[in-house]
Design an enzyme around this catalytic site. Structure first.
Site, PDB file in Angstrom:
ATOM      1  N   ALA A 119       0.865  -1.180   0.000  1.00 48.21           N
ATOM      2  CA  ALA A 119       0.000   0.000   0.000  1.00 48.21           C
ATOM      3  C   ALA A 119       0.902   1.231   0.000  1.00 48.21           C
ATOM      4  O   ALA A 119       2.047   1.176   0.463  1.00 48.21           O
ATOM      5  CB  ALA A 119      -0.891  -0.011   1.230  1.00 48.21           C
ATOM      6  N   GLY A 168       0.460  -4.974   0.955  1.00 46.95           N
ATOM      7  CA  GLY A 168      -0.678  -4.997   0.042  1.00 46.95           C
ATOM      8  C   GLY A 168      -0.348  -5.644  -1.296  1.00 46.95           C
ATOM      9  O   GLY A 168      -1.238  -6.168  -1.971  1.00 46.95           O
ATOM     10  N   GLU A 197       3.966  -5.171   7.351  1.00 46.08           N
ATOM     11  CA  GLU A 197       3.197  -4.076   7.954  1.00 46.08           C
ATOM     12  C   GLU A 197       3.586  -3.783   9.396  1.00 46.08           C
ATOM     13  O   GLU A 197       3.587  -2.634   9.836  1.00 46.08           O
ATOM     14  CB  GLU A 197       1.687  -4.396   7.913  1.00 46.08           C
ATOM     15  CG  GLU A 197       1.059  -4.304   6.538  1.00 46.08           C
ATOM     16  CD  GLU A 197       1.117  -5.586   5.723  1.00 46.08           C
ATOM     17  OE1 GLU A 197       1.879  -6.514   6.096  1.00 46.08           O
ATOM     18  OE2 GLU A 197       0.401  -5.655   4.710  1.00 46.08           O
TER      19      GLU A 197
HETATM   20  C1  HXC Z   1       5.057   4.356  -1.059  1.00 44.11           C
HETATM   21  C2  HXC Z   1       6.990   3.393  -1.811  1.00 44.11           C
HETATM   22  C3  HXC Z   1       6.607   2.145  -1.269  1.00 44.11           C
HETATM   23  C4  HXC Z   1       5.350   2.072  -0.604  1.00 44.11           C
HETATM   24  C5  HXC Z   1       8.523   1.908  -2.209  1.00 44.11           C
HETATM   25  N1  HXC Z   1       8.189   3.192  -2.372  1.00 44.11           N
HETATM   26  N2  HXC Z   1       7.579   1.248  -1.535  1.00 44.11           N
HETATM   27  N3  HXC Z   1       6.226   4.480  -1.695  1.00 44.11           N
HETATM   28  N4  HXC Z   1       4.624   3.205  -0.517  1.00 44.11           N
HETATM   29  N5  HXC Z   1       4.886   0.923  -0.086  1.00 44.11           N
HETATM   30  C6  HXC Z   1       8.943   4.251  -3.048  1.00 44.11           C
HETATM   31  C7  HXC Z   1      10.121   4.708  -2.215  1.00 44.11           C
HETATM   32  O1  HXC Z   1       9.700   5.639  -1.251  1.00 44.11           O
HETATM   33  C8  HXC Z   1      11.001   5.318  -3.265  1.00 44.11           C
HETATM   34  O2  HXC Z   1      10.502   6.597  -3.597  1.00 44.11           O
HETATM   35  C9  HXC Z   1      10.782   4.411  -4.471  1.00 44.11           C
HETATM   36  O3  HXC Z   1       9.522   3.747  -4.247  1.00 44.11           O
HETATM   37  C10 HXC Z   1      11.831   3.342  -4.618  1.00 44.11           C
HETATM   38  O4  HXC Z   1      11.926   2.631  -3.398  1.00 44.11           O
HETATM   39  P1  HXC Z   1      13.311   2.407  -2.619  1.00 44.11           P
HETATM   40  O5  HXC Z   1      12.973   2.130  -1.215  1.00 44.11           O
HETATM   41  O6  HXC Z   1      14.257   3.509  -2.916  1.00 44.11           O
HETATM   42  O7  HXC Z   1      13.827   1.089  -3.359  1.00 44.11           O
HETATM   43  P2  HXC Z   1      14.785  -0.049  -2.768  1.00 44.11           P
HETATM   44  O8  HXC Z   1      15.892   0.589  -1.985  1.00 44.11           O
HETATM   45  O9  HXC Z   1      15.114  -0.905  -3.927  1.00 44.11           O
HETATM   46  O10 HXC Z   1      13.887  -0.867  -1.740  1.00 44.11           O
HETATM   47  C11 HXC Z   1      12.770  -1.622  -2.164  1.00 44.11           C
HETATM   48  C12 HXC Z   1      11.870  -2.025  -0.941  1.00 44.11           C
HETATM   49  C13 HXC Z   1      11.500  -0.747  -0.163  1.00 44.11           C
HETATM   50  C14 HXC Z   1      12.623  -2.989  -0.049  1.00 44.11           C
HETATM   51  C15 HXC Z   1      10.622  -2.722  -1.524  1.00 44.11           C
HETATM   52  O11 HXC Z   1      10.992   0.229  -1.085  1.00 44.11           O
HETATM   53  C16 HXC Z   1      10.463  -0.953   0.888  1.00 44.11           C
HETATM   54  O12 HXC Z   1      10.744  -1.517   1.941  1.00 44.11           O
HETATM   55  N6  HXC Z   1       9.214  -0.539   0.621  1.00 44.11           N
HETATM   56  C17 HXC Z   1       8.144  -0.591   1.575  1.00 44.11           C
HETATM   57  C18 HXC Z   1       7.672  -2.030   1.703  1.00 44.11           C
HETATM   58  C19 HXC Z   1       6.505  -2.128   2.707  1.00 44.11           C
HETATM   59  O13 HXC Z   1       6.672  -1.833   3.886  1.00 44.11           O
HETATM   60  N7  HXC Z   1       5.343  -2.496   2.210  1.00 44.11           N
HETATM   61  C20 HXC Z   1       4.191  -2.650   3.038  1.00 44.11           C
HETATM   62  C21 HXC Z   1       3.428  -1.363   2.994  1.00 44.11           C
HETATM   63  S1  HXC Z   1       2.111  -1.412   4.176  1.00 44.11           S
HETATM   64  P3  HXC Z   1      11.476   7.893  -3.667  1.00 44.11           P
HETATM   65  O14 HXC Z   1      10.521   9.004  -3.940  1.00 44.11           O
HETATM   66  O15 HXC Z   1      12.187   7.950  -2.382  1.00 44.11           O
HETATM   67  O16 HXC Z   1      12.381   7.571  -4.834  1.00 44.11           O
HETATM   68  C22 HXC Z   1       0.887  -2.191   3.431  1.00 44.11           C
HETATM   69  C23 HXC Z   1      -0.350  -2.156   4.240  1.00 44.11           C
HETATM   70  C24 HXC Z   1      -1.444  -3.031   3.752  1.00 44.11           C
HETATM   71  O17 HXC Z   1       0.943  -2.675   2.347  1.00 44.11           O
HETATM   72  C25 HXC Z   1      -2.665  -2.848   4.594  1.00 44.11           C
HETATM   73  C26 HXC Z   1      -2.453  -2.525   6.026  1.00 44.11           C
HETATM   74  C27 HXC Z   1      -2.753  -1.149   6.431  1.00 44.11           C
END
Ligand code: HXC
Length: 257
Positions: A65, A108, A131
């Site tokens: 998400a 998500g 999450e």
């Molecule tokens: C918004 C995101 C994002 C996300 C990545 N980006 N994931 N933006 N929401 N979930 C954005 C980053 O901010 C960044 O933007 C760009 O995408 C590239 O990501 P990086 O982190 O620079 O890439 P990398 O270093 O290769 O790392 C990849 C990754 C990491 C390990 C996947 O991005 C990450 O940990 N993402 C979050 C994963 C996560 O926690 N997902 C669960 C979300 S909660 P900029 O602008 O900085 O370039 C969820 C809730 C579901 O899904 C329902 C419950 C409420």
């Protein structure tokens, strides 16, 4: 196209939806949610479409998400709008949906893949429900569908620690139907979706409904449901065609009727 965060294409009887927010690793914001749901519903009601393929990029199916969109929301907002409930509409789709997952399928993203009927993974796929590291829990069915897919031990560990599974572990655990080399993922998934789309659509819908019933009812009720739906296949012209084709040693020509 009417969409900005996804691409929609057709190859034969397969509708292809590609998540397309590359700069955000396909993070699922509200617009993307509306667009995926609208595209699936449109393809689902199109008689020319017999299967839907949902995919992302090589680096990310979806990294979850959209955290930036979600961060400032209050309880009364998320509760009031029943935040994320719109995704439930995907599980009402009757046309089979195949997910082709490469790279990150986190939060998500993992939940969206699990909302599809099955997942084909590339050897680079990574699945997780991180999450808890953000101070929330899965919100699009992850705690339920991951547990049904891989069992309590792995699901509980993943949801409590946020650790990812690689493709090998995901296949061993039953989360994905199979793994293919990343360069072959799209073609392999399209071939699989094309195979499904070559079957009788009403019968494929019955088959999907029968398998899904296994998650909603007791064994005895599920077996009875299956038998009744099996009986119903004899009301289709495609049952007569499929069996005639076998006996006459030729390929069937299903009429989706
Ligand atoms: C918004 C995101 C994002 C996300 C990545 N980006 N994931 N933006 N929401 N979930 C954005 C980053 O901010 C960044 O933007 C760009 O995408 C590239 O990501 P990086 O982190 O620079 O890439 P990398 O270093 O290769 O790392 C990849 C990754 C990491 C390990 C996947 O991005 C990450 O940990 N993402 C979050 C994963 C996560 O926690 N997902 C669960 C979300 S909660 P900029 O602008 O900085 O370039 C969820 C809730 C579901 O899904 C329902 C419950 C409420």
């Amino acid at each position: 196209s009417e969409f900005e965060t996804i691409l929609v294409d057709r190859k034969g009887r397969v509708g292809i939806i590609t998540l397309n927010r590359p700069k955000a690793l396909n993070a699922l914001n509200s617009q993307l949610m509306h667009e995926v749901v609208a595209a699936v519903e449109e393809l689902d009601t199109d008689a020319e479409i017999g299967a839907i393929l949902l995919t992302g990029s090589e680096k990310a199916f979806a990294a979850g998400a959209d955290i930036k969109e979600m961060a400032p929301k209050t309880f009364s907002e998320v509760y009031g709008e029943d935040f994320f409930s719109e995704w439930d509409r995907l599980s009402a789709a009757r046309t089979p949906i195949v997910a082709a997952v490469s790279g990150y399928a986190l939060g998500g993203g993992c939940e969206l893949a699990m909302l599809c009927d099955f997942i084909i993974a590339s050897d680079t796929a990574k699945f997780g429900q991180p999450e808890i590291k953000l101070g929330v829990i899965p919100g699009i069915g992850g705690s339920q569908r991951l547990t049904r897919a891989v069992g309590k031990a792995k699901a509980m560990e993943m949801v409590l620690t946020g650790r990812n599974m690689d493709a090998e572990e995901a296949e061993r655990a039953g989360l994905v139907s199979r793994i293919v080399p990343v360069a072959e993922l799209f073609d392999a998934a399209l071939e699989t979706a094309t195979t499904i789309a070559s079957m009788s659509l009403p019968v494929a819908i019955m088959a999907k409904e029968a398998v899904n019933r296994a998650f909603e009812t007791t064994l005895a009720e599920g077996v009875k449901f299956e038998r009744r739906v099996f009986h119903s296949t004899f009301a289709t012209a495609d049952q007569k065609e499929g069996m005639a084709a076998f006996i006459e040693k030729r390929a069937p020509e299903f009429k989706n009727a």
